[in-house]
Scaffold this active site. Structure first.
Site, PDB file in Angstrom:
ATOM      1  N   LYS A  22       0.835  -1.221   0.000  1.00 40.84           N
ATOM      2  CA  LYS A  22       0.000   0.000   0.000  1.00 40.84           C
ATOM      3  C   LYS A  22       0.860   1.257   0.000  1.00 40.84           C
ATOM      4  CE  LYS A  22      -2.533   2.622   3.502  1.00 40.84           C
ATOM      5  NZ  LYS A  22      -1.431   3.234   4.251  1.00 40.84           N
ATOM      6  N   ARG A 122      -0.800  15.433  12.637  1.00 35.57           N
ATOM      7  CA  ARG A 122       0.071  14.966  11.538  1.00 35.57           C
ATOM      8  C   ARG A 122       0.437  16.157  10.652  1.00 35.57           C
ATOM      9  NH1 ARG A 122      -2.288   9.350   9.102  1.00 35.57           N
ATOM     10  NH2 ARG A 122      -0.189   9.152   8.250  1.00 35.57           N
ATOM     11  N   PRO A 123       1.366  17.016  11.128  1.00 36.87           N
ATOM     12  CA  PRO A 123       1.714  18.208  10.351  1.00 36.87           C
ATOM     13  C   PRO A 123       2.463  17.841   9.067  1.00 36.87           C
ATOM     14  CG  PRO A 123       3.219  17.963  12.210  1.00 36.87           C
ATOM     15  CD  PRO A 123       2.188  16.870  12.340  1.00 36.87           C
TER      16      PRO A 123
END
Ligand code: EPU
Length: 428
Positions: A22, A122-123
């Protein structure tokens, strides 16, 4: 909304084939935009993240055709507008790879802020820092990231944190830069190497992928290629843990055992037998599970994407294990759901103490994200009684036909529509 219904307590036995990775395909499908000719991708997993990536390319003007179940031909030369709208981008994290690839190709990109699994903050500051260092201006405009430049300038980029996404996005843009880009403190995951191999097969000049310094000499043009995606390390690890949790005997085929080393090492410590062959591993169990400490780290450390699954196995070990999440702020959201099945886990920030409980009890639970869902499936397979897992669309983002593969190994698992689905479908 569909559910998995699992009657637990059956040993998994037999052989299972692992699909394409993935997180490699998440980068490689957008990378096709960089090519001046059509590309053929093989070993494509049938997961919803792939469908979304291909849909984005198609909506932008690419020609996308499946040649067989796992092979797709993509001609992205028809794309003229480098824009990925919110409705598309919000569905998955890796939509942000269109920033790098469109910047590389068109010198500009407009892509919505990404979606994906909620694992805490989650920057993407490191991605934007890299694009800026390469000479682009980056502006946030009504939820869209707008980046552009006259020329991508080869540069030296040092990442403050090891970031898979940041490393990939920088490679995607820098491959068409003027001059040499050096990425320091780069991520080293197998999918970084796979992306570099793919880009090099199109004529790129990338050295050092798989180490923490990657050097990219920009090229003017990239040609078409045919390329096979590597097997999914995390799907393989998930089946390894599922086989162990049911005290089964499973041969897991189409894997690269080297990519599984950190998972294999921990499973062996827990008391699981892992036999390695050229492109497969066999899992058997003949003793009790033993408590172990685990800390997730960037590759080659133990992967965060296996943390929920291995913690589930540790619930079945004797004694207390300590699990430390070293990558994300909030990757223990599955714990509340596992508790409904009898787990005894206490969490303090990024550290969990997992007490052995002997066995799980079946219960209705919800998948809160992709790997959380995988962990609940494992618990359900090992549990006494029936487990119903809701929100399985999270699982289908990253696992190809999980229930079919498990059923072929002897699991009693099926997929059911929730009441109301047929009414909803009839109304549409
Ligand atoms: N980070 C920053 N700034 C950035 C980028 C990252 O502070 O600009 C921080 C993150 O907040 C995090 C750490 O750095 O704490 C690592 O993040 P990274 O960028 O490596 O993760 P990602 O690119 O968002 C990919 C995978 C994840 C996998 C991680 C770590 C894809 C599409 N996603 O995410 O996969 O957990 O790398 O290996 O490749 C999954 O498959 O279940 C999954 C979540």
């Amino acid at each position: 909304m569909e559910k998995f219904i699992i009657k637990g307590g059956r040993r998994l036995q037999g052989e299972v084939e692992i699909s394409g990775a993935k997180n490699a395909v998440a980068a490689i499908i957008p990378a096709v935009v960089l090519s001046d000719e059509p590309c053929i991708l093989e070993n494509i997993p049938n997961i919803s993240d792939v469908s979304i990536s291909l849909r984005i390319l198609y909506e932008m003007g690419a020609d996308v055709k499946f040649l067989d179940k796992t092979t797709v031909r993509i001609d992205a030369t028809g794309i003229t507008e480098p824009v990925v709208p919110y409705e598309m981008a919000k569905q998955m994290r890796s939509s942000y790879y269109f920033l790098g690839t469109l910047l590389g190709k068109f010198r500009r990109a407009r892509v919505s802020m990404p979606g994906g699994c909620y694992l805490g903050d989650r920057p993407i500051d490191q991605h934007l820092k890299a694009f800026t260092t390469l000479g682009a201006t980056c502006v946030l405009d009504h939820g869209m990231i707008d980046i552009q430049t006259e020329e991508i300038l080869g540069s030296q980029i040092y990442f403050d944190v090891v970031t898979v996404g940041g490393t990939i996005n920088t490679m995607l843009a820098a491959v068409k830069a003027t001059g040499m880009t050096v990425i320091e403190n780069a991520a080293k995951e197998p999918h970084i190497v796979d992306l570099a191999n793919f880009l090099n097969s199109m004529g790129a000049d990338i050295m050092g992928a798989g180490t923490d310094v990657i050097k990219i000499r920009g090229v003017k043009n990239l040609k078409g290629t045919a390329y096979a995606i590597i097997p999914d390390q995390i799907e393989a690890g998930t089946f390894m843990v599922a086989a162990a949790a049911t005290r089964g005997d499973v041969l897991i085929k189409n894997v690269i055992p080297k990519h599984l080393e950190s998972i294999t090492a921990k499973l062996e410590k827990i008391g699981v037998n892992v036999e390695e062959f050229d492109d497969s591993v066999r899992i058997t169990v003949d003793g009790p599970f033993v408590k172990t400490s685990i800390k997730t780290m960037p590759h080659p450390g133990f992967p965060t994407d296996m943390q929920p699954q291995i913690s589930t196995l540790l619930c079945l070990a004797e004694g207390a294990s300590i699990v430390t999440e070293g990558i994300f702020d909030n990757r223990f959201r599955y714990v509340d759901e596992l508790r409904r099945m009898g787990a005894d886990i206490s969490v303090d920030g990024k550290v969990a103490v997992v007490e052995g409980i002997g066995s799980f009890m079946g219960a209705p639970v919800m998948a809160t994200d992709l790997r959380a869902g995988a962990a609940l499936v494992i618990a359900g397979l090992a549990a006494k009684g029936v487990t119903e897992i809701g929100d399985i669309h999270h699982i289908e983002r990253g696992y190809e036909d999980m229930e079919g593969k498990l059923r072929a190994l002897g699991a009693d698992i099926c997929k059911k529509s929730a009441p109301g689905d047929s009414i909803r479908q009839a109304a549409l």
